[in-house]
Design an enzyme around this catalytic site. Structure first.
Site, short mmCIF file in Angstrom:
data_model
loop_
_atom_site.label_atom_id
_atom_site.label_comp_id
_atom_site.label_asym_id
_atom_site.label_seq_id
_atom_site.Cartn_x
_atom_site.Cartn_y
_atom_site.Cartn_z
N GLU A 1 -3.61 9.37 7.63
CA GLU A 1 -2.00 9.36 8.02
C GLU A 1 -1.58 10.23 8.95
O GLU A 1 -0.48 10.03 9.32
CB GLU A 1 -1.20 9.67 6.58
CG GLU A 1 -1.37 8.55 5.36
CD GLU A 1 -0.49 7.40 5.49
OE1 GLU A 1 0.64 7.51 6.21
OE2 GLU A 1 -0.94 6.21 5.10
N HIS B 1 -7.53 2.82 3.16
CA HIS B 1 -7.31 3.71 4.54
C HIS B 1 -8.64 3.73 5.14
O HIS B 1 -8.61 3.78 6.21
CB HIS B 1 -6.75 4.98 3.98
CG HIS B 1 -5.53 5.02 3.69
ND1 HIS B 1 -4.81 4.52 2.69
CD2 HIS B 1 -4.44 5.59 4.63
CE1 HIS B 1 -3.55 4.88 2.62
NE2 HIS B 1 -3.22 5.59 4.13
N ASP C 1 0.83 -1.11 0.09
CA ASP C 1 -0.21 0.17 0.09
C ASP C 1 1.03 1.20 0.07
O ASP C 1 2.13 1.40 0.15
CB ASP C 1 -0.81 -0.13 1.47
CG ASP C 1 -1.78 1.31 1.24
OD1 ASP C 1 -2.59 1.50 0.22
OD2 ASP C 1 -1.93 1.92 2.23
N SER C 2 0.21 2.29 -0.23
CA SER C 2 1.01 3.57 -0.45
C SER C 2 1.34 3.88 1.14
O SER C 2 2.30 4.63 1.32
CB SER C 2 0.26 4.76 -0.92
OG SER C 2 -0.82 4.77 -0.26
N CYS D 1 -10.84 2.28 -0.93
CA CYS D 1 -9.74 2.90 -0.36
C CYS D 1 -9.35 2.08 0.95
O CYS D 1 -10.23 2.12 1.83
CB CYS D 1 -9.42 4.52 -0.27
SG CYS D 1 -8.03 4.95 0.52
N CYS E 1 -4.18 -1.76 -2.12
CA CYS E 1 -4.37 -0.47 -2.17
C CYS E 1 -5.39 -0.41 -3.49
O CYS E 1 -4.95 -0.89 -4.40
CB CYS E 1 -3.01 0.08 -2.51
SG CYS E 1 -2.96 1.85 -3.31
N1 DGL Z 1 -4.98 3.06 0.56
C1 DGL Z 1 -4.82 3.48 -0.78
C2 DGL Z 1 -6.14 2.98 -1.51
O1 DGL Z 1 -6.83 2.28 -1.38
C3 DGL Z 1 -3.91 4.56 -0.96
C4 DGL Z 1 -4.18 5.94 -0.80
C5 DGL Z 1 -3.39 6.99 -1.15
O2 DGL Z 1 -2.10 6.79 -1.33
O3 DGL Z 1 -3.80 8.11 -1.72
O4 DGL Z 1 -6.43 3.82 -2.61
#
Ligand code: DGL
Length: 287
Positions: free
Chosen positions: A162, A196, A6-7, A194, A69
């Site tokens: 974050e 997150h 993931d990012s 997402c 991600c």
């Molecule tokens: N958690 C990620 C997603 O599912 C990436 C969020 C990001 O880096 O903008 O899209």
């Protein structure tokens, strides 16, 4: 060993669900927190970053990598799968690793949403890149052409998460604004597109109310991976073989997790530790 990418922190939601469902495997987590967020970047940049992450897992000889991600799964995964896993003659040296598997989060989540919806109205929230890609809409319409969809980008949520600000009143009022058009659309299913966002699942549920099923990627991905491994025993057996990992002692025993990130490992460890409720020591890596 299973690779998870993931990012930043988002993939931890998938890791948590996977360890609950498939605790017998070792996991290698990579959070590219040096370059988070991916979701507001161009498709070209997202593909470039995701390809570097994929090389990281290839070099460690990880047989199965999951793009935990949505942004990378929506924007980069199809062309990376095409380049490395389906084309045997590409000139890139990493391409010889054609036996590796790379899976994303979009298809399992879309399949689960179709099973849940009764009124055939499904809303999707995600990063700008995921929403612009229309990856969810395409999958949902493949499964049922009569589904009505509405996508809403929520670009401020990942930075808030974050920063650890996701349960502050400011985050709630921003989310309320993002969800207003979705409430008007009246879906019975909301895809958290997402990884997150499950970190603030309770806030989504609270704003959407009890009539809307708030669906996150994590359990859908864990169920679908368990099913995939049942159907592919040849891959399942590869996962238990030892790999060349950053922390080789971690792979000696089943059920371990090796955490890596691309910046500020102390901060990463602190967040991961709080979210997973266990001791985390992340190691910094260069992509
Ligand atoms: N958690 C990620 C997603 O599912 C990436 C969020 C990001 O880096 O903008 O899209």
């Amino acid at each position: 060993m299973i690779g998870l990418f993931d990012s930043g922190y988002g993939g931890l939601t998938v890791l948590k669900a996977l360890r609950k469902r498939l605790p017998q495997y070792d996991y290698l987590y990579l959070g590219d927190n040096l370059r988070v967020p991916y979701g507001s970047r161009s498709p070209e940049t997202i593909r470039e970053f995701s390809e570097e992450a994929l090389h990281f897992f290839f070099k460690k000889n990880i047989p199965l990598t999951i793009f935990a991600c949505n942004t990378a799964s929506a924007v980069a995964l199809p062309c990376l799968q095409e380049k490395y896993l389906r084309t045997p003659n590409v000139t890139d040296s990493v391409a010889s690793l054609a036996d590796k598997k790379v899976l994303g989060v979009i298809i399992p989540v879309a399949e689960k949403a179709i099973k849940i919806t009764k009124n055939k109205r499904i809303a999707i929230v995600g990063t700008r890149a995921t929403i612009n890609s229309k990856a969810y809409e395409k999958e949902l319409h493949k499964l049922d052409p009569n589904i009505k969809t509405l996508g809403q980008a929520c670009p401020l949520l990942v930075p808030l998460i974050e920063e650890g600000w996701h349960h502050k009143p400011e985050a709630r009022s921003i989310l309320k604004k993002y969800l207003a058009p979705i409430k008007d659309f009246a879906p019975d299913t909301l895809i958290l597109g997402c990884t997150h966002y499950p970190i603030m699942h309770d806030v989504f549920e609270d704003i959407m109310g009890t009539r809307v099923h708030v669906l996150d990627s994590s359990t859908a991905v864990a169920d679908s991976l368990a099913d995939y491994l049942n159907r592919h025993p040849e891959i399942e057996s590869q996962l238990t073989k030892s790999s060349d990992t950053t922390n080789s002692s971690a792979s000696a025993k089943l059920g371990t997790v090796t955490f890596t990130c691309t910046d500020a490992p102390e901060r990463f460890s602190e967040f991961a530790q709080k979210f997973l409720g266990e001791r985390v020591i992340a190691e910094i890596v260069k992509l």
